[in-house]
Design a protein around this motif. Structure first.
Motif, PDB file in Angstrom:
ATOM      1  N   HIS A  32       0.937  -0.935   0.110  1.00  0.00           N
ATOM      2  CA  HIS A  32       0.058  -0.067  -0.012  1.00  0.00           C
ATOM      3  C   HIS A  32       0.779   1.262   0.034  1.00  0.00           C
ATOM      4  O   HIS A  32       2.114   1.294   0.550  1.00  0.00           O
ATOM      5  CB  HIS A  32      -0.958   0.035   1.418  1.00  0.00           C
ATOM      6  N   ARG A  92      -4.946   9.771   0.161  1.00  0.00           N
ATOM      7  CA  ARG A  92      -5.410   8.363   0.954  1.00  0.00           C
ATOM      8  C   ARG A  92      -4.527   7.302   0.593  1.00  0.00           C
ATOM      9  O   ARG A  92      -3.497   7.365   0.067  1.00  0.00           O
ATOM     10  CB  ARG A  92      -6.808   8.141  -0.078  1.00  0.00           C
ATOM     11  N   HIS A  93      -4.792   6.279   1.780  1.00  0.00           N
ATOM     12  CA  HIS A  93      -4.025   5.046   1.560  1.00  0.00           C
ATOM     13  C   HIS A  93      -4.596   4.378   0.029  1.00  0.00           C
ATOM     14  O   HIS A  93      -5.707   4.304   0.183  1.00  0.00           O
ATOM     15  CB  HIS A  93      -4.413   4.103   2.734  1.00  0.00           C
ATOM     16  N   SER A 134      -3.768   0.642  -2.388  1.00  0.00           N
ATOM     17  CA  SER A 134      -3.030  -0.543  -2.599  1.00  0.00           C
ATOM     18  C   SER A 134      -2.651  -0.371  -4.047  1.00  0.00           C
ATOM     19  O   SER A 134      -2.990   0.450  -4.652  1.00  0.00           O
ATOM     20  CB  SER A 134      -3.786  -1.696  -2.590  1.00  0.00           C
ATOM     21  N   THR A 163      -6.014   0.995  -8.145  1.00  0.00           N
ATOM     22  CA  THR A 163      -7.520   0.955  -8.536  1.00  0.00           C
ATOM     23  C   THR A 163      -8.327   1.543  -7.525  1.00  0.00           C
ATOM     24  O   THR A 163      -8.230   1.476  -6.404  1.00  0.00           O
ATOM     25  CB  THR A 163      -7.374  -0.804  -8.637  1.00  0.00           C
ATOM     26  N   THR A 164      -9.415   2.212  -8.047  1.00  0.00           N
ATOM     27  CA  THR A 164     -10.433   2.719  -6.972  1.00  0.00           C
ATOM     28  C   THR A 164     -11.740   3.035  -7.801  1.00  0.00           C
ATOM     29  O   THR A 164     -11.902   3.159  -8.849  1.00  0.00           O
ATOM     30  CB  THR A 164      -9.858   4.238  -6.331  1.00  0.00           C
ATOM     31  N   ARG A 165     -12.714   3.190  -6.820  1.00  0.00           N
ATOM     32  CA  ARG A 165     -13.971   3.313  -7.382  1.00  0.00           C
ATOM     33  C   ARG A 165     -14.368   4.729  -7.056  1.00  0.00           C
ATOM     34  O   ARG A 165     -14.076   5.360  -5.994  1.00  0.00           O
ATOM     35  CB  ARG A 165     -14.964   2.354  -6.479  1.00  0.00           C
ATOM     36  N   GLN A 194     -21.493  10.851  -6.210  1.00  0.00           N
ATOM     37  CA  GLN A 194     -21.414  11.529  -5.111  1.00  0.00           C
ATOM     38  C   GLN A 194     -20.126  11.056  -4.471  1.00  0.00           C
ATOM     39  O   GLN A 194     -20.074   9.740  -3.941  1.00  0.00           O
ATOM     40  CB  GLN A 194     -22.606  10.967  -4.135  1.00  0.00           C
ATOM     41  N   CYS A 195     -18.916  11.870  -4.408  1.00  0.00           N
ATOM     42  CA  CYS A 195     -17.935  11.322  -3.910  1.00  0.00           C
ATOM     43  C   CYS A 195     -17.049  12.531  -2.954  1.00  0.00           C
ATOM     44  O   CYS A 195     -17.380  13.490  -2.976  1.00  0.00           O
ATOM     45  CB  CYS A 195     -17.119  10.717  -4.781  1.00  0.00           C
ATOM     46  N   SER A 196     -15.984  12.122  -2.584  1.00  0.00           N
ATOM     47  CA  SER A 196     -15.165  12.980  -1.556  1.00  0.00           C
ATOM     48  C   SER A 196     -14.664  13.833  -2.480  1.00  0.00           C
ATOM     49  O   SER A 196     -14.378  13.699  -3.580  1.00  0.00           O
ATOM     50  CB  SER A 196     -14.133  12.225  -0.713  1.00  0.00           C
ATOM     51  N   TYR A 200     -11.346  14.613  -2.256  1.00  0.00           N
ATOM     52  CA  TYR A 200     -10.210  13.664  -2.903  1.00  0.00           C
ATOM     53  C   TYR A 200     -10.712  12.924  -4.252  1.00  0.00           C
ATOM     54  O   TYR A 200      -9.689  13.026  -5.274  1.00  0.00           O
ATOM     55  CB  TYR A 200      -9.629  12.685  -1.971  1.00  0.00           C
ATOM     56  N   LYS A 201     -11.652  12.032  -4.341  1.00  0.00           N
ATOM     57  CA  LYS A 201     -11.826  11.325  -5.349  1.00  0.00           C
ATOM     58  C   LYS A 201     -12.320  12.213  -6.517  1.00  0.00           C
ATOM     59  O   LYS A 201     -12.277  11.869  -7.672  1.00  0.00           O
ATOM     60  CB  LYS A 201     -13.117  10.235  -4.956  1.00  0.00           C
ATOM     61  N   VAL A 208     -13.400  -3.459  -4.563  1.00  0.00           N
ATOM     62  CA  VAL A 208     -12.095  -3.131  -5.148  1.00  0.00           C
ATOM     63  C   VAL A 208     -11.241  -3.611  -4.337  1.00  0.00           C
ATOM     64  O   VAL A 208      -9.862  -3.529  -4.552  1.00  0.00           O
ATOM     65  CB  VAL A 208     -11.797  -1.588  -5.719  1.00  0.00           C
ATOM     66  N   ASP A 222      -4.699  -6.305   6.136  1.00  0.00           N
ATOM     67  CA  ASP A 222      -3.908  -5.221   5.634  1.00  0.00           C
ATOM     68  C   ASP A 222      -3.811  -3.958   6.537  1.00  0.00           C
ATOM     69  O   ASP A 222      -4.298  -2.947   6.182  1.00  0.00           O
ATOM     70  CB  ASP A 222      -4.487  -4.993   4.185  1.00  0.00           C
TER      71      ASP A 222
HETATM   72  C1  LIG Z   1      -3.974  -0.263   3.638  1.00  0.00           C
HETATM   73  C2  LIG Z   1      -5.241   0.537   2.734  1.00  0.00           C
HETATM   74  C3  LIG Z   1      -5.383   0.210   1.423  1.00  0.00           C
HETATM   75  C4  LIG Z   1      -6.185   0.702   0.713  1.00  0.00           C
HETATM   76  N1  LIG Z   1      -6.357   0.392  -0.679  1.00  0.00           N
HETATM   77  C5  LIG Z   1      -7.300   1.131  -1.598  1.00  0.00           C
HETATM   78  C6  LIG Z   1      -7.288   0.807  -2.780  1.00  0.00           C
HETATM   79  O1  LIG Z   1      -6.501   0.236  -3.432  1.00  0.00           O
HETATM   80  N2  LIG Z   1      -8.324   1.198  -3.470  1.00  0.00           N
HETATM   81  C7  LIG Z   1      -9.568   1.996  -2.927  1.00  0.00           C
HETATM   82  O2  LIG Z   1     -10.321   2.717  -3.566  1.00  0.00           O
HETATM   83  N3  LIG Z   1      -9.504   2.436  -1.506  1.00  0.00           N
HETATM   84  C8  LIG Z   1      -8.263   1.810  -0.816  1.00  0.00           C
HETATM   85  N4  LIG Z   1      -8.385   2.198   0.520  1.00  0.00           N
HETATM   86  C9  LIG Z   1      -9.341   2.907   1.164  1.00  0.00           C
HETATM   87  C10 LIG Z   1      -9.001   4.293   0.942  1.00  0.00           C
HETATM   88  O3  LIG Z   1      -7.834   4.916   1.563  1.00  0.00           O
HETATM   89  C11 LIG Z   1     -10.249   5.374   1.087  1.00  0.00           C
HETATM   90  O4  LIG Z   1     -10.619   5.444   2.588  1.00  0.00           O
HETATM   91  C12 LIG Z   1     -11.334   4.903   0.230  1.00  0.00           C
HETATM   92  O5  LIG Z   1     -11.098   4.842  -1.160  1.00  0.00           O
HETATM   93  C13 LIG Z   1     -12.556   5.944   0.530  1.00  0.00           C
HETATM   94  O6  LIG Z   1     -11.813   7.274   0.094  1.00  0.00           O
HETATM   95  P1  LIG Z   1     -12.871   8.403  -0.164  1.00  0.00           P
HETATM   96  O7  LIG Z   1     -12.140   9.580  -0.398  1.00  0.00           O
HETATM   97  O8  LIG Z   1     -14.107   7.947  -1.178  1.00  0.00           O
HETATM   98  O9  LIG Z   1     -13.947   8.538   1.104  1.00  0.00           O
HETATM   99  P2  LIG Z   1     -14.032   9.185   2.569  1.00  0.00           P
HETATM  100  O10 LIG Z   1     -13.576  10.708   2.498  1.00  0.00           O
HETATM  101  O11 LIG Z   1     -12.832   8.345   3.244  1.00  0.00           O
HETATM  102  O12 LIG Z   1     -15.072   8.929   2.928  1.00  0.00           O
HETATM  103  C14 LIG Z   1     -15.889   7.642   3.076  1.00  0.00           C
HETATM  104  C15 LIG Z   1     -17.236   7.637   2.403  1.00  0.00           C
HETATM  105  O13 LIG Z   1     -18.281   8.747   2.521  1.00  0.00           O
HETATM  106  C16 LIG Z   1     -18.525   9.108   1.186  1.00  0.00           C
HETATM  107  N5  LIG Z   1     -18.322  10.602   1.002  1.00  0.00           N
HETATM  108  C17 LIG Z   1     -17.264  11.274   1.582  1.00  0.00           C
HETATM  109  N6  LIG Z   1     -17.306  12.509   0.944  1.00  0.00           N
HETATM  110  C18 LIG Z   1     -18.571  12.554   0.420  1.00  0.00           C
HETATM  111  C19 LIG Z   1     -19.256  13.717  -0.375  1.00  0.00           C
HETATM  112  N7  LIG Z   1     -18.466  15.009  -0.376  1.00  0.00           N
HETATM  113  N8  LIG Z   1     -20.305  13.560  -0.505  1.00  0.00           N
HETATM  114  C20 LIG Z   1     -20.826  12.338  -0.677  1.00  0.00           C
HETATM  115  N9  LIG Z   1     -20.377  11.116  -0.121  1.00  0.00           N
HETATM  116  C21 LIG Z   1     -19.087  11.478   0.299  1.00  0.00           C
HETATM  117  C22 LIG Z   1     -17.822   8.338   0.298  1.00  0.00           C
HETATM  118  O14 LIG Z   1     -18.918   7.753  -0.510  1.00  0.00           O
HETATM  119  C23 LIG Z   1     -16.944   7.476   0.692  1.00  0.00           C
HETATM  120  O15 LIG Z   1     -17.252   6.051   0.466  1.00  0.00           O
HETATM  121  C24 LIG Z   1      -7.243   1.499   1.262  1.00  0.00           C
HETATM  122  C25 LIG Z   1      -6.926   1.785   2.849  1.00  0.00           C
HETATM  123  C26 LIG Z   1      -5.975   1.181   3.529  1.00  0.00           C
HETATM  124  C27 LIG Z   1      -5.839   1.613   4.828  1.00  0.00           C
END
Ligand SMILES: Cc1cc2nc3c(=O)[nH]c(=O)nc-3n(C[C@H](O)[C@H](O)[C@H](O)COP(=O)(O)OP(=O)(O)OC[C@H]3O[C@@H](n4cnc5c(N)ncnc54)[C@H](O)[C@@H]3O)c2cc1C
Length: 232
Positions: free
Chosen positions: A36, A56-57, A59, A72-74, A78-80, A82-83, A120, A222
């Motif tokens: 990761h 973000r962390h 893999s 690889t990520t979804r 509606q996302c953060s 970051y995404k 994922v 992990d």
């Molecule tokens: C060791 C390790 C390895 C990882 N490997 C992977 C990987 O390979 N691929 C991967 O995708 N992730 C991985 N993750 C998880 C990753 O770090 C994130 O936590 C995850 O992808 C979600 O990130 P996010 O920014 O979408 O959501 P976060 O900001 O963490 O929020 C969590 C959820 O809230 C929702 N959300 C957040 N903000 C909003 C907004 N403004 N509006 C609507 N909904 C919202 C999202 O739907 C999200 O699912 C790993 C984590 C660890 C600890």
């Protein structure tokens, strides 16, 4: 802490809302299966303190011999923040990588290994499977079980049952089928169980494994060693 700035060289659509970002390998950047890293967007280190909302962390879903670092990520509609930034990046744009390590390398202990994942989470296991298919030494067999409710299964070119290699790849779309199958897998009391998914997914799987007589030292997560005690 060394920060590696690198460029996106390809964006591969794996399924609807799921992309793999292939990044150039910076000189000296090394990783092993199950690694990761921290993937950061531009500006994350512009202030006095790192801006966590831009990091973000992730893999690494590839192995070094493939020539690119795969993430690889979804990204849902509606996302953060970051995404959303990641989703707008194009080939040639820069991202940063730092603090790379692996908690889930293949244990070659003459035991079967079961890879349990959700969605994922399978990305973490792709390099383990590639590594195993290249060399099956000291692993009696490998079995991957992935639940993906959209039924758009990922990496089906790699996660393909290979009887001659004692590798079984199984995908299910329903939770009930998934947990039934986990129960079946626990019939082998020697196995090592690797689990990747949300914290709730980890807890549910661990509960079943422990109930079925699998011990905590047969479970691989992990997680950093300091975080493990919250789970096992
Ligand atoms: C060791 C390790 C390895 C990882 N490997 C992977 C990987 O390979 N691929 C991967 O995708 N992730 C991985 N993750 C998880 C990753 O770090 C994130 O936590 C995850 O992808 C979600 O990130 P996010 O920014 O979408 O959501 P976060 O900001 O963490 O929020 C969590 C959820 O809230 C929702 N959300 C957040 N903000 C909003 C907004 N403004 N509006 C609507 N909904 C919202 C999202 O739907 C999200 O699912 C790993 C984590 C660890 C600890």
């Amino acid at each position: 802490m060394q920060i590696y700035w690198t460029k996106i060289n390809k964006i591969k659509e794996e399924a609807s809302e799921v992309n793999t970002y292939l990044l150039d390998c910076p000189k000296d950047f090394e990783w092993e299966e199950g690694a990761h890293t921290h993937l950061a967007m531009k500006g994350f280190n512009a202030g006095d303190k790192p801006n966590r909302s831009l990091v973000r962390h992730m893999s690494i879903s590839t192995l070094p011999y493939e020539g690119s670092i795969g993430i690889t990520t979804r990204i849902k509609e509606q996302c953060s923040e970051y995404k959303s930034i990641l989703g707008h990046l194009k080939v040639g744009d820069e991202v940063a990588l730092f603090k790379t390590g692996s908690n889930v390398t293949l244990k070659r202990e003459n035991k079967p290994i079961y890879l349990l994942s959700s969605g994922v989470g399978l990305a973490t296991f792709r390099p383990l499977v590639l590594d195993y298919l290249k060399c099956t030494d000291n692993i009696t067999h490998l079995h991957s079980l992935n639940i993906e409710s959209s039924k758009q299964y990922l990496f089906t070119d790699v996660f393909k049952t290979a009887v001659d290699k004692q590798f079984k790849a199984q995908f299910v779309g329903r939770r009930q089928d998934y947990y039934e199958e986990v129960n079946n897998l626990t019939e082998n009391k020697e196995g090592l169980f690797y689990i990747v998914g949300s914290d709730d997914f980890l807890k549910q799987n661990i509960d079943i494994l422990l109930e079925e007589g699998i011990s905590t030292d047969q479970i691989v997560l992990d997680k950093h060693p300091q975080q493990l005690s919250a789970f096992i």
